[in-house]
Design a protein around this motif. Structure first.
Motif, PDB file in Angstrom:
ATOM      1  N   MET A 109       0.845  -1.195   0.000  1.00  0.00           N
ATOM      2  CA  MET A 109       0.000   0.000   0.000  1.00  0.00           C
ATOM      3  C   MET A 109       0.881   1.245   0.000  1.00  0.00           C
ATOM      4  SD  MET A 109      -3.014   1.129  -0.027  1.00  0.00           S
ATOM      5  CE  MET A 109      -3.731   2.722   0.130  1.00  0.00           C
ATOM      6  N   ASP A 110       0.822   2.051  -1.071  1.00  0.00           N
ATOM      7  CA  ASP A 110       1.687   3.213  -1.220  1.00  0.00           C
ATOM      8  C   ASP A 110       0.992   4.446  -0.634  1.00  0.00           C
ATOM      9  OD1 ASP A 110       3.412   5.184  -1.943  1.00  0.00           O
ATOM     10  OD2 ASP A 110       3.733   4.449  -3.988  1.00  0.00           O
ATOM     11  N   GLU A 111       1.202   4.672   0.674  1.00  0.00           N
ATOM     12  CA  GLU A 111       0.554   5.809   1.325  1.00  0.00           C
ATOM     13  C   GLU A 111       1.081   7.134   0.793  1.00  0.00           C
ATOM     14  OE1 GLU A 111       0.322   5.804   5.525  1.00  0.00           O
ATOM     15  OE2 GLU A 111      -0.296   3.705   5.667  1.00  0.00           O
ATOM     16  N   ALA A 112       2.363   7.169   0.429  1.00  0.00           N
ATOM     17  CA  ALA A 112       2.936   8.402  -0.108  1.00  0.00           C
ATOM     18  C   ALA A 112       2.238   8.790  -1.415  1.00  0.00           C
ATOM     19  CB  ALA A 112       4.434   8.235  -0.332  1.00  0.00           C
ATOM     20  N   LEU A 113       1.930   7.794  -2.248  1.00  0.00           N
ATOM     21  CA  LEU A 113       1.221   8.077  -3.497  1.00  0.00           C
ATOM     22  C   LEU A 113      -0.165   8.628  -3.210  1.00  0.00           C
ATOM     23  CD1 LEU A 113       0.828   7.909  -6.575  1.00  0.00           C
ATOM     24  CD2 LEU A 113       0.104   5.521  -6.267  1.00  0.00           C
ATOM     25  N   LEU A 114      -0.866   8.006  -2.269  1.00  0.00           N
ATOM     26  CA  LEU A 114      -2.207   8.480  -1.914  1.00  0.00           C
ATOM     27  C   LEU A 114      -2.167   9.941  -1.484  1.00  0.00           C
ATOM     28  CD1 LEU A 114      -3.922   5.622   0.139  1.00  0.00           C
ATOM     29  CD2 LEU A 114      -4.712   6.621  -1.985  1.00  0.00           C
ATOM     30  N   ARG A 115      -1.225  10.258  -0.622  1.00  0.00           N
ATOM     31  CA  ARG A 115      -1.161  11.613  -0.091  1.00  0.00           C
ATOM     32  C   ARG A 115      -0.765  12.613  -1.156  1.00  0.00           C
ATOM     33  NH1 ARG A 115       2.352  10.001   4.996  1.00  0.00           N
ATOM     34  NH2 ARG A 115       2.944  12.194   4.999  1.00  0.00           N
ATOM     35  N   SER A 116       0.089  12.202  -2.095  1.00  0.00           N
ATOM     36  CA  SER A 116       0.502  13.126  -3.147  1.00  0.00           C
ATOM     37  C   SER A 116      -0.624  13.417  -4.129  1.00  0.00           C
ATOM     38  CB  SER A 116       1.712  12.554  -3.903  1.00  0.00           C
ATOM     39  OG  SER A 116       1.336  11.401  -4.650  1.00  0.00           O
ATOM     40  N   TRP A 168      -7.224  -1.245  -2.040  1.00  0.00           N
ATOM     41  CA  TRP A 168      -6.049  -1.331  -2.900  1.00  0.00           C
ATOM     42  C   TRP A 168      -5.099  -2.493  -2.603  1.00  0.00           C
ATOM     43  CZ3 TRP A 168      -3.852   4.144  -4.415  1.00  0.00           C
ATOM     44  CH2 TRP A 168      -4.832   4.847  -5.124  1.00  0.00           C
ATOM     45  N   PRO A 169      -4.865  -2.867  -1.328  1.00  0.00           N
ATOM     46  CA  PRO A 169      -3.925  -3.970  -1.111  1.00  0.00           C
ATOM     47  C   PRO A 169      -4.297  -5.253  -1.852  1.00  0.00           C
ATOM     48  CG  PRO A 169      -4.361  -2.834   0.947  1.00  0.00           C
ATOM     49  CD  PRO A 169      -5.325  -2.278  -0.053  1.00  0.00           C
ATOM     50  N   ASP A 170      -5.591  -5.536  -1.986  1.00  0.00           N
ATOM     51  CA  ASP A 170      -6.030  -6.752  -2.674  1.00  0.00           C
ATOM     52  C   ASP A 170      -6.384  -6.505  -4.138  1.00  0.00           C
ATOM     53  OD1 ASP A 170      -5.824  -8.260  -0.314  1.00  0.00           O
ATOM     54  OD2 ASP A 170      -7.814  -7.579   0.338  1.00  0.00           O
ATOM     55  N   ASP A 171      -6.702  -5.246  -4.471  1.00  0.00           N
ATOM     56  CA  ASP A 171      -7.134  -4.948  -5.839  1.00  0.00           C
ATOM     57  C   ASP A 171      -6.601  -3.583  -6.267  1.00  0.00           C
ATOM     58  OD1 ASP A 171      -8.416  -5.029  -8.278  1.00  0.00           O
ATOM     59  OD2 ASP A 171     -10.382  -4.444  -7.477  1.00  0.00           O
ATOM     60  N   PRO A 172      -5.292  -3.479  -6.505  1.00  0.00           N
ATOM     61  CA  PRO A 172      -4.707  -2.183  -6.846  1.00  0.00           C
ATOM     62  C   PRO A 172      -5.206  -1.688  -8.211  1.00  0.00           C
ATOM     63  CG  PRO A 172      -3.094  -3.932  -7.127  1.00  0.00           C
ATOM     64  CD  PRO A 172      -4.280  -4.550  -6.464  1.00  0.00           C
ATOM     65  N   PRO A 173      -5.527  -0.412  -8.331  1.00  0.00           N
ATOM     66  CA  PRO A 173      -6.049   0.118  -9.592  1.00  0.00           C
ATOM     67  C   PRO A 173      -4.932   0.353 -10.600  1.00  0.00           C
ATOM     68  CG  PRO A 173      -5.877   1.874  -7.999  1.00  0.00           C
ATOM     69  CD  PRO A 173      -5.495   0.616  -7.276  1.00  0.00           C
ATOM     70  N   ARG A 174      -5.275   0.296 -11.876  1.00  0.00           N
ATOM     71  CA  ARG A 174      -4.290   0.606 -12.918  1.00  0.00           C
ATOM     72  C   ARG A 174      -3.993   2.098 -12.961  1.00  0.00           C
ATOM     73  NH1 ARG A 174      -6.659  -2.222 -18.199  1.00  0.00           N
ATOM     74  NH2 ARG A 174      -8.549  -1.379 -17.261  1.00  0.00           N
ATOM     75  N   ASP A 175      -5.003   2.913 -12.673  1.00  0.00           N
ATOM     76  CA  ASP A 175      -4.834   4.367 -12.671  1.00  0.00           C
ATOM     77  C   ASP A 175      -5.312   4.899 -11.317  1.00  0.00           C
ATOM     78  OD1 ASP A 175      -4.924   7.107 -12.994  1.00  0.00           O
ATOM     79  OD2 ASP A 175      -5.676   7.024 -15.058  1.00  0.00           O
ATOM     80  N   ARG A 234      -5.117   7.730  -9.742  1.00  0.00           N
ATOM     81  CA  ARG A 234      -5.785   9.019  -9.686  1.00  0.00           C
ATOM     82  C   ARG A 234      -7.219   8.922 -10.201  1.00  0.00           C
ATOM     83  NH1 ARG A 234      -4.511  14.568 -12.953  1.00  0.00           N
ATOM     84  NH2 ARG A 234      -5.349  13.285 -14.633  1.00  0.00           N
ATOM     85  N   ALA A 235      -7.397   8.223 -11.311  1.00  0.00           N
ATOM     86  CA  ALA A 235      -8.745   8.066 -11.865  1.00  0.00           C
ATOM     87  C   ALA A 235      -9.647   7.337 -10.877  1.00  0.00           C
ATOM     88  CB  ALA A 235      -8.678   7.310 -13.190  1.00  0.00           C
ATOM     89  N   TRP A 236      -9.092   6.335 -10.204  1.00  0.00           N
ATOM     90  CA  TRP A 236      -9.873   5.589  -9.211  1.00  0.00           C
ATOM     91  C   TRP A 236     -10.316   6.519  -8.091  1.00  0.00           C
ATOM     92  CZ3 TRP A 236     -10.228   4.449  -4.143  1.00  0.00           C
ATOM     93  CH2 TRP A 236     -10.897   3.281  -3.757  1.00  0.00           C
ATOM     94  N   LEU A 237      -9.392   7.322  -7.573  1.00  0.00           N
ATOM     95  CA  LEU A 237      -9.726   8.232  -6.477  1.00  0.00           C
ATOM     96  C   LEU A 237     -10.761   9.269  -6.906  1.00  0.00           C
ATOM     97  CD1 LEU A 237      -6.260   8.885  -4.794  1.00  0.00           C
ATOM     98  CD2 LEU A 237      -8.227   7.741  -3.767  1.00  0.00           C
ATOM     99  N   VAL A 238     -10.611   9.793  -8.128  1.00  0.00           N
ATOM    100  CA  VAL A 238     -11.580  10.780  -8.621  1.00  0.00           C
ATOM    101  C   VAL A 238     -12.963  10.154  -8.712  1.00  0.00           C
ATOM    102  CG1 VAL A 238     -12.268  12.174 -10.615  1.00  0.00           C
ATOM    103  CG2 VAL A 238      -9.886  12.182  -9.852  1.00  0.00           C
ATOM    104  N   THR A 239     -13.035   8.959  -9.261  1.00  0.00           N
ATOM    105  CA  THR A 239     -14.332   8.285  -9.429  1.00  0.00           C
ATOM    106  C   THR A 239     -15.003   8.040  -8.076  1.00  0.00           C
ATOM    107  OG1 THR A 239     -13.554   7.191 -11.444  1.00  0.00           O
ATOM    108  CG2 THR A 239     -15.455   6.220 -10.335  1.00  0.00           C
ATOM    109  N   VAL A 240     -14.244   7.486  -7.147  1.00  0.00           N
ATOM    110  CA  VAL A 240     -14.817   7.159  -5.841  1.00  0.00           C
ATOM    111  C   VAL A 240     -15.161   8.421  -5.063  1.00  0.00           C
ATOM    112  CG1 VAL A 240     -14.386   6.021  -3.631  1.00  0.00           C
ATOM    113  CG2 VAL A 240     -13.671   4.926  -5.768  1.00  0.00           C
ATOM    114  N   ALA A 241     -14.270   9.416  -5.105  1.00  0.00           N
ATOM    115  CA  ALA A 241     -14.527  10.660  -4.372  1.00  0.00           C
ATOM    116  C   ALA A 241     -15.747  11.381  -4.936  1.00  0.00           C
ATOM    117  CB  ALA A 241     -13.302  11.568  -4.431  1.00  0.00           C
TER     118      ALA A 241
END
Length: 381
Positions: free
Chosen positions: A1-8, A42-49, A51-58
């Motif tokens: 799980m890339d927390e740094a990526l999430l925060r960025s 994400w740990p079990d099902d990491p998205p290919r994109d 940012r797109a995943w976060l935008v969609t869910v948010a």
């Protein structure tokens, strides 16, 4: 799980929701919910994109919340007009978020908390732990801050100097809880430096890097403070020192000197000395002269008095100190140090003990108490 990526990615996703019509508070809440979902999924099902995943869910979280709002009809019309959720544009909203979170209408504490959450992507729990306050207290602080800036236009330009002061406050909190705020402040300042061409942004980044480089040598295993002159300089992070000096030199070359560049120049001179005895105190005094000229800061004048005491002798330092308000924080501790250097251990011991009684920071209080005890033992012996 890339927390740094999430925060960025947090500022970008908030910005996309903002351009789609969400107000800042609603967008920030929705993104926080999406981040929680990402940690779970994400740990079990990491998205290919990511940012797109976060935008969609948010965006979905935002719509779910808005349907229960009195503006439901307006939001539903907005949904019909907006494109389907996805990665959005490539616009970087980070700079606007910095300005929004450091809005002058916010108190420093609220601005710091909002910056850590909206720009840094930290959770309310993490921020509360870092500041040693209950999570409910921090949640209220962040909620009030968001209400305060709710009417500020997302693209309204702010003051870089205010943003830098907020980031410096974050850096000076150091480490507590499970978040290293000094490292987080450096990350956010790097991010800001990539968004804006500003000599003082580079100056602050250089200052943070140079101070952070000394961190491993600042405390003993028991947590007690190690003064700069006594630090094991082999433990300083030479890569951070080199980077800090490089960033500072590039900033100074722009010939737009500011207070953070001047402070970084002082830190660079300390870092350049192989031993405490080799420190170029004359140049340090000159940089403090520049800092006083730029800011008129009493703290800068106090630090200048210490430097004068090293460059021209303790009597000269005490003369410079006599011109300052004795109620200044650390004034008594500086007086104690200069009197000790001037060969007056009795006065120095009394002043160290007095400074210890007024110290707010426990490690500093312990350090000053030990200094007083050392000199008292020396006098009795």
């Amino acid at each position: 799980m890339d927390e740094a990526l999430l925060r960025s990615l947090t500022p970008t996703v908030i910005g996309i929701l903002g351009r789609r019509g969400a107000d800042f508070a609603a967008a920030e809440d929705a993104v926080q919910e999406a981040l929680v979902e990402a940690v779970r999924v994400w740990p079990d099902d990491p998205p290919r994109d990511p940012r797109a995943w976060l935008v969609t869910v948010a965006w979905r979280k935002f719509l779910d919340g808005s349907r229960a709002d009195t503006s439901r009809r307006r939001r539903e019309e907005l949904v019909q007009e907006e494109p389907a959720p996805g990665p959005g544009t490539e616009t970087d909203d980070t700079l606007e978020l910095y300005f929004l979170c450091a809005h002058p209408s916010l108190s420093p504490a609220s601005a710091v908390a909002l910056t850590l959450r909206a720009v840094g992507g930290l959770t309310t729990r993490q921020i509360a732990q870092a500041y040693l306050v209950p999570e409910a207290t921090m949640a209220q602080r962040i909620s009030r801050a968001k209400r305060t800036v709710s009417d500020v236009r997302f693209t309204q330009h702010g003051d870089v100097a205010t943003v830098l002061r907020v980031l410096y406050l974050v850096f000076n909190e150091g480490y507590s809880g499970d978040v290293d705020l000094a490292a987080e402040a450096i990350r956010l300042t790097r991010q800001l430096a990539a968004s804006v061409e500003h000599a003082e942004v580079a100056g602050l980044l250089a200052l943070m890097l140079l101070h952070h480089a000394r961190r491993p040598a600042r405390t003993r295993p028991d947590g007690s403070l190690v003064p700069l002159a006594e630090q094991d300089r082999s433990r300083w992070d030479t890569e951070l020192v080199a980077e800090g000096v490089e960033v500072l030199q590039a900033a100074l070359a722009r010939d737009r000197l500011g207070e953070f560049q001047a402070q970084a120049a002082v830190a660079a001179l300390h870092a350049d000395a192989r031993t405490a005895e080799e420190t170029d105190w004359v140049q340090i005094v000159e940089w403090y002269d520049e800092l006083v000229r730029l800011t008129g800061s009493p703290v800068a004048r106090l630090n200048r008095a210490v430097a004068v005491g090293e460059a021209d002798g303790p009597r000269a330092g005490l003369a410079a100190l006599a011109e300052l308000d004795p109620s200044l924080p650390r004034h008594t501790a500086v007086a104690a140090y200069l009197h000790e250097r001037d060969g007056d251990p009795v006065t120095a011991a009394r002043l160290y003990a007095e400074a210890a009684r007024s110290a707010h920071d426990l490690p500093e209080r312990d350090h000053l108490t030990r200094q007083a005890a050392r000199l008292n033992a020396q006098v009795r012996g």
